[in-house]
Write a protein that holds these residues in place. Sequence first.
Motif, PDB file in Angstrom:
ATOM      1  N   ASP A 178     -11.477  -6.965  -2.594  1.00 51.52           N
ATOM      2  CA  ASP A 178     -10.679  -6.761  -0.726  1.00 51.52           C
ATOM      3  C   ASP A 178      -9.983  -6.056  -0.885  1.00 51.52           C
ATOM      4  OD1 ASP A 178     -12.342  -8.842   0.422  1.00 51.52           O
ATOM      5  OD2 ASP A 178     -10.766 -10.457  -0.773  1.00 51.52           O
ATOM      6  N   LEU A 179      -9.268  -5.757  -2.144  1.00 55.95           N
ATOM      7  CA  LEU A 179      -8.340  -4.924  -2.482  1.00 55.95           C
ATOM      8  C   LEU A 179      -8.564  -3.375  -2.109  1.00 55.95           C
ATOM      9  CD1 LEU A 179      -6.066  -6.144  -5.471  1.00 55.95           C
ATOM     10  CD2 LEU A 179      -5.131  -6.110  -2.952  1.00 55.95           C
ATOM     11  N   ALA A 180      -9.752  -2.882  -3.139  1.00 51.04           N
ATOM     12  CA  ALA A 180     -10.036  -1.604  -2.971  1.00 51.04           C
ATOM     13  C   ALA A 180     -10.692  -1.454  -2.075  1.00 51.04           C
ATOM     14  CB  ALA A 180     -11.263  -1.447  -3.597  1.00 51.04           C
ATOM     15  N   ALA A 181     -11.225  -1.977  -0.724  1.00 50.09           N
ATOM     16  CA  ALA A 181     -11.883  -2.216   0.934  1.00 50.09           C
ATOM     17  C   ALA A 181     -10.584  -1.878   1.799  1.00 50.09           C
ATOM     18  CB  ALA A 181     -12.546  -3.096   1.834  1.00 50.09           C
ATOM     19  N   ASP A 182      -9.311  -2.211   1.046  1.00 48.93           N
ATOM     20  CA  ASP A 182      -7.779  -2.194   2.096  1.00 48.93           C
ATOM     21  C   ASP A 182      -8.198  -0.964   1.341  1.00 48.93           C
ATOM     22  OD1 ASP A 182      -6.397  -3.508   3.491  1.00 48.93           O
ATOM     23  OD2 ASP A 182      -4.743  -2.980   2.159  1.00 48.93           O
ATOM     24  N   LEU A 183      -7.764  -0.572   0.377  1.00 47.81           N
ATOM     25  CA  LEU A 183      -7.101   0.385   0.399  1.00 47.81           C
ATOM     26  C   LEU A 183      -8.408   1.868   0.928  1.00 47.81           C
ATOM     27  CD1 LEU A 183      -6.471   0.735  -3.908  1.00 47.81           C
ATOM     28  CD2 LEU A 183      -4.800   1.243  -2.147  1.00 47.81           C
ATOM     29  N   TYR A 184      -9.399   1.592   1.025  1.00 47.87           N
ATOM     30  CA  TYR A 184     -10.039   2.759   1.642  1.00 47.87           C
ATOM     31  C   TYR A 184      -9.686   2.922   2.812  1.00 47.87           C
ATOM     32  CZ  TYR A 184     -14.109   5.221   2.948  1.00 47.87           C
ATOM     33  OH  TYR A 184     -15.391   6.068   4.350  1.00 47.87           O
ATOM     34  N   ALA A 185      -9.968   1.753   3.485  1.00 49.83           N
ATOM     35  CA  ALA A 185      -9.217   1.697   4.780  1.00 49.83           C
ATOM     36  C   ALA A 185      -7.709   1.969   5.581  1.00 49.83           C
ATOM     37  CB  ALA A 185      -8.947   0.012   5.513  1.00 49.83           C
ATOM     38  N   LYS A 186      -6.718   2.012   4.202  1.00 47.99           N
ATOM     39  CA  LYS A 186      -5.635   2.194   4.923  1.00 47.99           C
ATOM     40  C   LYS A 186      -5.589   4.381   3.843  1.00 47.99           C
ATOM     41  CE  LYS A 186      -3.340  -1.080   5.525  1.00 47.99           C
ATOM     42  NZ  LYS A 186      -4.315  -2.215   5.700  1.00 47.99           N
ATOM     43  N   GLY A 187      -6.718   4.588   3.539  1.00 51.71           N
ATOM     44  CA  GLY A 187      -7.281   6.543   3.688  1.00 51.71           C
ATOM     45  C   GLY A 187      -6.483   6.459   2.313  1.00 51.71           C
ATOM     46  N   LYS A 188      -6.445   5.207   1.747  1.00 48.40           N
ATOM     47  CA  LYS A 188      -5.185   5.780   0.289  1.00 48.40           C
ATOM     48  C   LYS A 188      -6.771   6.061  -0.850  1.00 48.40           C
ATOM     49  CE  LYS A 188      -0.900   4.626   0.695  1.00 48.40           C
ATOM     50  NZ  LYS A 188      -0.028   5.361   0.593  1.00 48.40           N
ATOM     51  N   VAL A 189      -7.815   6.019  -0.732  1.00 41.54           N
ATOM     52  CA  VAL A 189      -8.738   6.745  -1.755  1.00 41.54           C
ATOM     53  C   VAL A 189     -10.005   7.076  -0.486  1.00 41.54           C
ATOM     54  CG1 VAL A 189      -8.549   4.597  -3.610  1.00 41.54           C
ATOM     55  CG2 VAL A 189      -9.592   4.429  -2.061  1.00 41.54           C
ATOM     56  N   LYS A 190     -10.776   8.193  -1.456  1.00 43.65           N
ATOM     57  CA  LYS A 190     -12.575   8.474  -0.096  1.00 43.65           C
ATOM     58  C   LYS A 190     -13.455   7.927  -1.044  1.00 43.65           C
ATOM     59  CE  LYS A 190     -10.114  13.040  -0.073  1.00 43.65           C
ATOM     60  NZ  LYS A 190      -9.470  14.251   0.402  1.00 43.65           N
ATOM     61  N   ALA A 191     -13.468   7.470  -2.212  1.00 40.22           N
ATOM     62  CA  ALA A 191     -14.673   6.422  -2.953  1.00 40.22           C
ATOM     63  C   ALA A 191     -14.360   5.199  -2.799  1.00 40.22           C
ATOM     64  CB  ALA A 191     -15.514   7.469  -3.253  1.00 40.22           C
ATOM     65  N   VAL A 192     -15.488   4.689  -3.523  1.00 38.11           N
ATOM     66  CA  VAL A 192     -15.222   3.553  -4.747  1.00 38.11           C
ATOM     67  C   VAL A 192     -15.570   3.556  -5.702  1.00 38.11           C
ATOM     68  CG1 VAL A 192     -14.718   0.964  -5.014  1.00 38.11           C
ATOM     69  CG2 VAL A 192     -14.073   1.784  -2.907  1.00 38.11           C
ATOM     70  N   GLN A 231       0.677  -1.067  -0.258  1.00 35.45           N
ATOM     71  CA  GLN A 231      -0.159  -0.120  -0.063  1.00 35.45           C
ATOM     72  C   GLN A 231       1.219   1.111   0.122  1.00 35.45           C
ATOM     73  OE1 GLN A 231      -0.095  -2.841   2.077  1.00 35.45           O
ATOM     74  NE2 GLN A 231      -2.172  -2.999   2.339  1.00 35.45           N
ATOM     75  N   GLY A 232       1.938   1.409   0.107  1.00 30.76           N
ATOM     76  CA  GLY A 232       2.773   1.982   0.870  1.00 30.76           C
ATOM     77  C   GLY A 232       3.185   3.035  -0.407  1.00 30.76           C
ATOM     78  N   GLY A 233       3.548   2.379  -2.157  1.00 26.27           N
ATOM     79  CA  GLY A 233       4.035   2.060  -3.027  1.00 26.27           C
ATOM     80  C   GLY A 233       2.727   2.950  -4.364  1.00 26.27           C
ATOM     81  N   VAL A 234       1.378   3.282  -3.325  1.00 27.11           N
ATOM     82  CA  VAL A 234       0.138   3.154  -4.283  1.00 27.11           C
ATOM     83  C   VAL A 234      -0.608   4.758  -3.895  1.00 27.11           C
ATOM     84  CG1 VAL A 234      -2.138   2.944  -4.351  1.00 27.11           C
ATOM     85  CG2 VAL A 234      -0.562   1.319  -4.255  1.00 27.11           C
ATOM     86  N   PRO A 235      -0.020   5.632  -4.938  1.00 26.86           N
ATOM     87  CA  PRO A 235       0.019   7.172  -4.218  1.00 26.86           C
ATOM     88  C   PRO A 235      -1.836   7.518  -3.830  1.00 26.86           C
ATOM     89  CG  PRO A 235      -0.232   6.838  -6.419  1.00 26.86           C
ATOM     90  CD  PRO A 235       0.637   5.163  -6.245  1.00 26.86           C
ATOM     91  N   THR A 236      -2.476   8.219  -2.624  1.00 25.81           N
ATOM     92  CA  THR A 236      -3.273   9.073  -2.909  1.00 25.81           C
ATOM     93  C   THR A 236      -4.047   8.969  -3.707  1.00 25.81           C
ATOM     94  OG1 THR A 236      -2.532   9.456  -0.419  1.00 25.81           O
ATOM     95  CG2 THR A 236      -4.985  10.319  -1.307  1.00 25.81           C
ATOM     96  N   ALA A 237      -5.598   8.776  -3.969  1.00 33.44           N
ATOM     97  CA  ALA A 237      -6.240   9.373  -4.667  1.00 33.44           C
ATOM     98  C   ALA A 237      -7.825   9.680  -4.886  1.00 33.44           C
ATOM     99  CB  ALA A 237      -6.243   8.306  -5.944  1.00 33.44           C
ATOM    100  N   PRO A 238      -8.419  10.314  -4.785  1.00 37.63           N
ATOM    101  CA  PRO A 238      -9.614   9.754  -4.383  1.00 37.63           C
ATOM    102  C   PRO A 238     -11.151   9.393  -4.834  1.00 37.63           C
ATOM    103  CG  PRO A 238      -9.516  12.113  -5.985  1.00 37.63           C
ATOM    104  CD  PRO A 238      -7.837  11.224  -6.667  1.00 37.63           C
ATOM    105  N   VAL A 239     -10.232   8.100  -5.428  1.00 38.69           N
ATOM    106  CA  VAL A 239     -11.483   7.639  -6.382  1.00 38.69           C
ATOM    107  C   VAL A 239     -10.996   5.734  -6.454  1.00 38.69           C
ATOM    108  CG1 VAL A 239     -13.439   6.452  -7.329  1.00 38.69           C
ATOM    109  CG2 VAL A 239     -13.100   8.882  -7.099  1.00 38.69           C
ATOM    110  N   ALA A 240     -11.542   4.544  -5.892  1.00 36.01           N
ATOM    111  CA  ALA A 240     -10.659   3.760  -6.149  1.00 36.01           C
ATOM    112  C   ALA A 240     -11.329   3.116  -7.806  1.00 36.01           C
ATOM    113  CB  ALA A 240     -10.538   2.397  -5.114  1.00 36.01           C
ATOM    114  N   LEU A 241     -11.278   2.682  -8.791  1.00 38.46           N
ATOM    115  CA  LEU A 241     -11.591   2.620  -9.742  1.00 38.46           C
ATOM    116  C   LEU A 241     -12.351   0.751  -9.677  1.00 38.46           C
ATOM    117  CD1 LEU A 241     -14.013   2.533 -12.478  1.00 38.46           C
ATOM    118  CD2 LEU A 241     -12.099   2.720 -14.083  1.00 38.46           C
ATOM    119  N   VAL A 242     -13.191   0.454  -9.401  1.00 39.89           N
ATOM    120  CA  VAL A 242     -13.360  -1.260  -9.651  1.00 39.89           C
ATOM    121  C   VAL A 242     -14.078  -1.831 -10.496  1.00 39.89           C
ATOM    122  CG1 VAL A 242     -13.723  -3.423  -8.072  1.00 39.89           C
ATOM    123  CG2 VAL A 242     -13.025  -1.423  -7.328  1.00 39.89           C
TER     124      VAL A 242
END
Length: 218
Positions: free
Chosen positions: A70-84, A40-51
């Motif tokens: 599961d990956l999208a939920a993890d990104l959301y939990a880690k604060g990497k995205v704000k919406a899916v 997750q540390g290698g993923v830039p913060t973005a407003p949206v995860a497109l699944v």
Amino acid sequence: MKRWVFRTGVALSVLALAPMTWAWLASSGHRIDAVEAGWQGGVPTAPVALVLGAGVTGDQPTTMLRIRLDLAADLYAKGKVKAVLASGDNSVKTYDEPTVMRDYLVSKGVPEEKVVLDYAGFDTWDSCVRAKKIFGASTVTVVTQSFHLARAVTLCRAAGLNAFGVGDDSTRYWRLGTYYYAAREFFATGKGLLDVAFHSEPQFLGRYETSLDQALAS
């Protein structure tokens, strides 16, 4: 005669591999495989995860789609995205990928108001174009499998999105299926290149949707 056959074979091989090479190079530096601890540390913060949708059985996602979610939920939990943005196929009343995707995400802790549904994401190009034109996305993290990642990121970037991609190596639990779909990428990437070259319109476009704006503002 033999030389002509050889040259023809080489030329056809190069043409067959050209779309894959294009996608690989165009997405270089804009994707990561979620295979090591701390990815997750290698993923830039973005407003949206497109699944991107990958099939459902009844009211359950397929194994492939479940891992994407599961990956999208993890990104959301880690604060990497704000919406899916859950983009999938709802071409017939009895088959509804986006709703199944939303229900699964909610079960994994993503607030329902943060999940936006695109019911006309019939293929990767359609999902990317609609994310930009219909939902107003500008920067997204595309979530899919590793074998699909280069094409997905390349098509989204070609559609005008600032896209980064996260892919899961599904060979760990679905080896034969992964090899089958990876082989299909040769043909799918060729189609994707044509979609970009001819600026293909999605099967359905329609009016602007404010649901993603509302999810990001909530």
